[in-house]
Design a protein around this motif. Structure first.
Motif, short mmCIF file in Angstrom:
data_model
loop_
_atom_site.label_atom_id
_atom_site.label_comp_id
_atom_site.label_asym_id
_atom_site.label_seq_id
_atom_site.Cartn_x
_atom_site.Cartn_y
_atom_site.Cartn_z
N ILE A 89 -7.06 -1.77 -0.14
CA ILE A 89 -6.57 -1.00 1.02
C ILE A 89 -6.29 0.44 0.62
CG2 ILE A 89 -4.67 -0.80 2.67
CD1 ILE A 89 -4.41 -3.85 2.57
N ASP A 90 -5.64 0.62 -0.53
CA ASP A 90 -5.35 1.98 -0.99
C ASP A 90 -6.62 2.76 -1.28
OD1 ASP A 90 -2.63 2.15 -0.78
OD2 ASP A 90 -2.23 1.39 -2.79
N GLY A 105 -2.16 2.04 5.67
CA GLY A 105 -2.41 0.90 4.78
C GLY A 105 -1.33 -0.16 4.90
N PRO A 108 0.82 -1.22 0.00
CA PRO A 108 0.00 0.00 0.00
C PRO A 108 0.85 1.27 0.00
CG PRO A 108 -0.87 -1.58 1.56
CD PRO A 108 0.45 -2.14 1.11
N LEU A 162 -8.03 3.71 2.21
CA LEU A 162 -7.22 4.49 3.15
C LEU A 162 -6.39 5.58 2.52
CD1 LEU A 162 -5.99 1.59 5.46
CD2 LEU A 162 -7.84 3.20 5.87
N ARG A 163 -6.45 5.76 1.20
CA ARG A 163 -5.62 6.79 0.60
C ARG A 163 -6.05 8.17 1.09
NH1 ARG A 163 -8.14 9.70 -3.34
NH2 ARG A 163 -10.02 8.78 -4.24
N THR A 166 -4.01 -5.08 -1.80
CA THR A 166 -3.43 -3.73 -1.75
C THR A 166 -4.27 -2.67 -2.47
OG1 THR A 166 -1.17 -4.51 -1.42
CG2 THR A 166 -1.43 -2.37 -2.45
N CYS A 207 -1.96 -2.22 8.04
CA CYS A 207 -3.04 -3.20 7.83
C CYS A 207 -2.55 -4.35 6.96
CB CYS A 207 -4.24 -2.51 7.18
SG CYS A 207 -5.01 -1.22 8.18
N TYR A 208 -1.82 -4.01 5.92
CA TYR A 208 -1.26 -5.00 5.00
C TYR A 208 -0.33 -5.97 5.73
CZ TYR A 208 2.38 -6.13 1.44
OH TYR A 208 3.33 -6.73 0.65
#
Length: 332
Positions: free
Chosen positions: A309-310, A270, A265, A313-314, A306, A273-274
């Motif tokens: 997630i991005d 991120g 991420p 959460l970006r 990923t 979390c990853y």
């Protein structure tokens, strides 16, 4: 008459540092070199041939691909890094065509089909290994034990179970943990010497090439998981927890694979979390999976997560809402 303004557009990132891709890859190779040398000492000169075949194949694939697409070739060393990392995930007894097949798939399919360096959503080295596991499952899990020259090692140890398999029925002794730490244990080519992998991670961190939070969260999650689930009716003894940290490809994957820029991420939250997801999946694969490992598939699975997630959460401009697939909006 108003003056015409010439505007130039370019993809992010718009802030550039001093490090080039080639410089970063050069330092990764420098840190991998001691691990390559010790692998040849432990498992024999044949593993150097496997590294050489993989490097030549990967580099040729990239040159031919650029030639076919009539693109300017840039020798950024990334293909060599991919080839070396993929070979480190092979068993020392792998036949010569394993690095050929793995390198072709890693460079052409996993990397170049998706746009080349920086656009691959999977780690190319692990992608190549995953294909080889699918094609040659039994051969990929043949484990060799060190038989270094000038050492008093008995050939009988070749038939011994790996530490991860051994820990299912007994607790490792302190001497066995030290053997795992120094690399005097069975495993794949580049994953056995924990000491050199830790030193390599420290050097990469000092050179600001990797950040430590991804390996730290992965290792912490595996530590807690092993402590809870590896015990026989209670918490696991410390020897078992340490054995899980040193065993298999955990350290190699946490330092060199999970920290891949392209397939991890883009935000700090991120990445946390990853890394937590990778650690949880390793525990699931190790305790309820078909094999005693699971590091590579845990990383590949979270590589696939990923983009999601991005997306969630970006960083967003003021007022913009985060949205999930199917148009589901998250409330702040």
């Amino acid at each position: 008459m108003a003056n015409k303004i010439s505007l130039q557009t370019a993809d992010s990132p718009h802030l550039f540092g001093d490090s080039t891709t080639r410089e970063i890859m050069k330092w990764v190779l420098i840190t991998l070199l001691p691990i390559i040398l010790i692998a040849g000492y432990f498992f024999g000169w044949y593993v150097y041939l496997l590294f050489l075949i993989a490097i030549i194949t990967a580099q040729l694939c990239e040159v031919i691909w650029f030639k076919l697409l009539k693109k300017e070739f840039t020798w950024d060393l990334s293909a060599i890094v991919t080839a070396v990392l993929m070979t480190m995930n092979l068993p020392p007894s792998a036949p010569w065509y394993f690095p050929v097949i793995g390198a072709v798939f890693a460079i052409i399919v996993v990397k170049e089909f998706f746009g080349g360096l920086g656009y691959n959503f999977l780690n190319p080295a692990l992608g190549g290994r995953a294909l080889l596991v699918g094609l040659f499952f039994q051969d990929m899990f043949k484990i060799s034990w060190p038989n270094p020259p000038f050492a008093n090692y008995s050939p009988d140890v070749v038939t011994k179970a790996t530490p991860l398999a051994q820990m299912k029925t007994e607790v490792l002794s302190t001497a066995e943990l030290w053997e795992n730490f120094l690399g005097l244990t069975g495993g794949r080519i580049g994953e056995t010497c924990s000491l050199l992998i830790i030193l390599a991670g420290f050097v990469l961190w000092r050179k600001n090439i990797i950040q430590l939070h991804i390996p730290f969260i992965i290792l912490t999650t595996v530590t807690i998981g092993a402590w809870f689930f590896a015990g026989d009716g209670g918490f696991a003894p410390w020897q078992t927890v340490i054995g899980h940290l040193l065993g298999g490809g955990l350290l190699l994957g946490a330092v060199f694979m999970a920290t891949d820029y392209a397939s991890s991420p883009s935000t700090k939250v991120g990445e946390c979390c990853y890394a937590f997801g990778i650690g949880c999946l390793i525990i699931v694969f190790r305790f309820w999976g078909a094999t005693n490992e699971g590091v590579s598939y845990a990383i590949l699975t979270m590589n696939c997560a990923t983009p999601l997630i991005d997306r969630i959460l970006r960083r967003r401009v003021l007022g913009e809402q985060a949205t999930l697939p199917l148009g589901i909006k998250l409330r702040r």
